[in-house]
Design an enzyme around this catalytic site. Structure first.
Site, mmCIF file in Angstrom:
data_model
loop_
_atom_site.group_PDB
_atom_site.id
_atom_site.type_symbol
_atom_site.label_atom_id
_atom_site.label_comp_id
_atom_site.label_asym_id
_atom_site.label_seq_id
_atom_site.Cartn_x
_atom_site.Cartn_y
_atom_site.Cartn_z
ATOM 1 N N GLY A 26 0.948 -1.237 0.100
ATOM 2 C CA GLY A 26 0.049 -0.061 -0.092
ATOM 3 C C GLY A 26 0.663 1.286 0.098
ATOM 4 O O GLY A 26 1.932 1.463 0.763
ATOM 5 N N GLY A 34 20.802 -8.320 23.711
ATOM 6 C CA GLY A 34 19.557 -7.437 24.260
ATOM 7 C C GLY A 34 18.800 -8.296 25.655
ATOM 8 O O GLY A 34 18.445 -9.529 25.047
ATOM 9 N N GLY A 61 15.883 -7.828 26.799
ATOM 10 C CA GLY A 61 14.427 -7.533 26.723
ATOM 11 C C GLY A 61 13.533 -8.543 26.758
ATOM 12 O O GLY A 61 14.086 -9.694 26.830
ATOM 13 N N ILE A 116 11.857 -10.204 24.171
ATOM 14 C CA ILE A 116 12.262 -10.921 22.887
ATOM 15 C C ILE A 116 13.365 -11.757 23.246
ATOM 16 O O ILE A 116 13.335 -13.054 23.069
ATOM 17 C CB ILE A 116 12.193 -10.215 21.792
ATOM 18 C CG1 ILE A 116 10.878 -9.651 21.359
ATOM 19 C CG2 ILE A 116 12.563 -11.153 20.495
ATOM 20 C CD1 ILE A 116 10.981 -8.728 20.263
ATOM 21 N N GLU A 131 12.740 -14.427 26.275
ATOM 22 C CA GLU A 131 11.859 -15.332 25.879
ATOM 23 C C GLU A 131 12.329 -16.483 24.869
ATOM 24 O O GLU A 131 12.401 -17.598 25.009
ATOM 25 C CB GLU A 131 10.604 -14.869 25.116
ATOM 26 C CG GLU A 131 9.448 -14.165 25.908
ATOM 27 C CD GLU A 131 8.339 -13.724 25.536
ATOM 28 O OE1 GLU A 131 7.574 -13.147 26.080
ATOM 29 O OE2 GLU A 131 8.124 -14.033 24.120
ATOM 30 N N HIS A 156 -10.079 -20.582 46.977
ATOM 31 C CA HIS A 156 -8.967 -21.381 47.792
ATOM 32 C C HIS A 156 -8.944 -22.564 47.379
ATOM 33 O O HIS A 156 -10.140 -23.479 47.265
ATOM 34 C CB HIS A 156 -9.151 -21.205 49.203
ATOM 35 C CG HIS A 156 -8.062 -22.068 49.944
ATOM 36 N ND1 HIS A 156 -6.665 -21.493 49.928
ATOM 37 C CD2 HIS A 156 -7.976 -23.184 50.415
ATOM 38 C CE1 HIS A 156 -6.171 -22.435 50.430
ATOM 39 N NE2 HIS A 156 -6.937 -23.369 51.079
#
Length: 467
Positions: A115, A181, A183, A185, A188, A446
């Site tokens: 686009g 890094g 952070g 990402i 994980e 509980h």
């Protein structure tokens, strides 16, 4: 020439949700997508596939290390990496088909191609074969998301030096992985390959992991990850990667300056963040103003500098999170329909989907201190939570921050199993302006992990029961 009420460029969570909400409100809608599949980064090479691999690798580790102590005897598990990648792909395919179905259900036209905004009311769509069509529309929403941030002088080939995209599709388990890094990402994906057998070293420019999250939570999380086998080099930077040898040789230097060292790794994952994706949109020619970080500049109604052109998600300011983009997509569709679309940026949860999970919503202690807000803190550890004890999943704690004068909850931070689910009762409470007292007096089933959230709320008033 096709005519629409709304054309959305990009079909990630922000774009496709915006399109659906607009269609629900009676608009004639089209979406433009340059890739072969709908769903953007999140569904194809981000949130969803990473969660599939996190889930599969977590079960692999549990079968190998946790089953025996629960009295479950199984042979040592083995990795079938192609089958695991197929499991991941099945999840991607299911989600992508789900978005395709939603487009048809809501009578949204899907325009395949790139686009380009030609100005107010006109979008050019160029297909892969080079053929172009121009569509007219009353409104345009830019929802093109973000791309990986790159390190100068380090070429990502998605084979040995990978971004998050390549790290989701490695064809073999690396014996060593260097993550650049610390952070969300990086941690994980580092977790996935660490569980599957890689030795993981994380290099972070700052002196802490998880920038922007609660510091106390981040420090405990780092200790937990180190117990799991992660190695961290904080306050350091990668200045180059030598690819000439059988293994990669990364040059690491202290961020403050000093002697360099070499670290060898089979794979280097560059996970230093993401940047807005605006390539080829024709924004400059159309007169759409960007800010000094390359993000599309918008007002409080998501409108850009060009009439009839709006922007949402990772391409504008704010946290680069799929759910933030979704809420913005809904809000802009409602604004276009004459309604009061709104996003509460003070209540946007963030989650790190490791084991244990880390979840946060609202203000951190540092933010409250910087703003000069007097606050009270309530904390409760999972070591004192009955359900966590019997399941032997006691890592972590819940922290609730409340206004010292009004008791209104200003932030909640959780590290622990299912923290990403637990955080939402705090989010709902905060959306209604609730107090720690409101949460403390709400009956919780509980035994559940959620009781730790209630106890943290009780602890704000120094009256936790089980601690």
């Amino acid at each position: 020439m096709a005519n629409y009420d709304l054309v959305v460029i990009g079909t990630g969570p922000g774009g496709y949700v915006c399109a659906i909400r607009a269609a629900q409100l009676g608009m004639k809608v089209a979406v433009v997508e340059k890739n072969a599949t709908l769903g953007g980064t999140c569904l194809n090479v981000g949130c969803m596939p990473s969660k599939a691999l996190l889930h599969a690798s977590e079960l692999f580790e549990e079968a190998g290390h946790s089953f025996a102590k629960m009295g479950i005897k199984v042979p040592a598990p083995e990795i079938d990496l192609p089958a695991m990648m197929n499991f991941k792909q099945q999840g991607i395919d299911g989600n992508v088909k789900g978005v395709e179905f939603l487009m048809k259900k809501n009578k949204i036209d899907v325009l395949q191609g790139k686009g380009k905004i030609l100005g107010t009311g006109k979008v050019q769509v160029t297909g892969n074969d080079g053929t172009a069509q121009t569509v007219e529309t009353k409104n345009i929403v830019i929802a093109t998301g973000s791309d990986i941030a790159r390190l100068k002088g380090i070429e990502i080939d998605e084979k040995r030096i990978v971004s998050s995209t390549g790290a989701l599709s490695l064809d073999k388990i690396p014996s060593s992985l260097l993550v650049v890094g610390a952070g969300v990402i990086g941690l994980e994906l580092g977790s996935v390959w660490r569980r599957l057998g890689a030795k993981v070293t994380v290099v972070e420019f700052l002196d802490r992991i998880l920038p922007g999250m609660d510091l106390e939570i981040a420090k405990q999380f780092q200790r937990i990850l180190e117990k799991q086998g992660f190695a961290f080099k904080l306050g350091a930077k990668v200045t180059g990667v030598d690819t000439s040898g059988a293994t990669l040789a990364a040059t690491i230097e202290p961020a403050a300056g000093g002697a360099a060292e070499k670290i060898e790794a089979d794979v280097v994952l560059v996970a230093i963040g993401r940047v807005p994706y605006t390539d080829g949109l024709g924004l400059q020619e159309a007169g759409v103003v960007l800010d000094n970080r390359g993000r599309v500049q918008i007002d409080h109604h998501f409108a850009t500098s060009v009439p009839g052109v709006y922007a949402i998600g990772d391409v504008v300011a704010g946290p680069m999170l799929a759910h933030k983009a979704e809420d913005e997509g809904v809000a802009v569709a409602e604004i276009l329909a004459g309604q009061a679309g709104h996003v509460n940026y003070d209540v946007i949860p963030g989650v790190v989907y490791t084991t244990p999970e880390v979840a946060s919503v609202g203000k951190t202690e540092d933010e409250l201190k910087q703003a000069g807000v007097a606050y009270t803190v309530g904390k409760f550890p999972f070591t004192a939570n009955g359900r966590s004890k019997v399941n032997q999943t006691t890592d972590g704690f819940v922290k609730i921050l409340a206004d010292a004068k009004t008791d209104r909850v200003l932030g909640a931070h959780i590290i622990g199993r299912e923290a990403g689910e637990l955080i939402h009762e705090a989010a709902v409470l905060m959306e209604f302006g609730g107090s720690a007292e409101d949460l403390a007096r709400t009956c919780h089933a509980h035994p559940t992990r959620s009781e730790a959230v209630k106890e943290a709320a009780l602890a704000v008033g120094k009256r936790a029961i089980h601690m």
